[in-house]
Design an enzyme around this catalytic site. Sequence first.
Site, PDB file in Angstrom:
ATOM      1  N   GLU A  15     -49.841  -3.452  37.023  1.00  0.00           N
ATOM      2  CA  GLU A  15     -51.057  -2.513  37.778  1.00  0.00           C
ATOM      3  C   GLU A  15     -51.935  -3.483  38.286  1.00  0.00           C
ATOM      4  OE1 GLU A  15     -53.693   1.293  37.076  1.00  0.00           O
ATOM      5  OE2 GLU A  15     -53.466   0.078  35.470  1.00  0.00           O
ATOM      6  N   LYS A  81     -50.712   6.469  42.389  1.00  0.00           N
ATOM      7  CA  LYS A  81     -50.986   6.824  41.012  1.00  0.00           C
ATOM      8  C   LYS A  81     -51.539   8.416  40.815  1.00  0.00           C
ATOM      9  CE  LYS A  81     -53.643   5.224  36.926  1.00  0.00           C
ATOM     10  NZ  LYS A  81     -54.338   4.135  36.249  1.00  0.00           N
ATOM     11  N   CYS A 115     -49.527   3.325  34.589  1.00  0.00           N
ATOM     12  CA  CYS A 115     -50.655   3.194  33.461  1.00  0.00           C
ATOM     13  C   CYS A 115     -50.786   4.512  32.720  1.00  0.00           C
ATOM     14  CB  CYS A 115     -51.820   2.597  33.874  1.00  0.00           C
ATOM     15  SG  CYS A 115     -52.641   1.805  32.491  1.00  0.00           S
TER      16      CYS A 115
END
Length: 220
Positions: A15, A81, A115
């Site tokens: 990331e 995300k 994540c």
Amino acid sequence: MAGIREKTDLIVLPEMFNTGFTMNAAELAEPMGGKTMQWMHQIAVKYECVVTGSLIIVEDGKFYNRLIWMRPDGKSNHYDKKHLFAMGEEDHTYTAGKDKLIVELKGWKICPVICYDLRFPVWLRNVKEAYDLMLIVANWPERRALHWRTLIPARAVENQCYVIGVNRVGHDGNEVYHSGDSTCIDPNGNVVYYKRDEEDVYTFSISAHELVKARRAMPF
């Protein structure tokens, strides 16, 4: 990308691999097609493979933590995300994505996420075998590494898929330590690859035969 010696289909980077996890988006963001995406394309061409990882993108005045799926032909897909890390005020800086991304590579259906998404099993539910591989790129701190090491096998077993998690290593600008714990887990929860506390470039293979075998053995 020194260290890649074997024929490789997919290179996975963490990331925000070019900046580290940061809220300093105004200074570090790049437009689509910017220098980092150009570099990803160069690597994809050099190794004749797909290159993926997330970076900070600015688009229409908004900032995104965006995973880029870069092909050797220069065409790309992206995933923004979905779950922004509120405890780090990521939601104050970035705009959340709305849509999943499923991409295909050599017959594998792949679902890349970022994540904090790992903590949301409903978002990741593998409905009607929509994907074969879940791919997680992360900046996941060592103090919560037990959660990382627990949730990745859980996602693999519950979704009957391979899961690859690629995490950063070392201290960030706030002296928060990241232990890596990058891993690949098969649909039965077995470890294919695992590395802690060391930067690593490692090539491994996953088996479509084992995937089909696992799904047939326990067809729930």
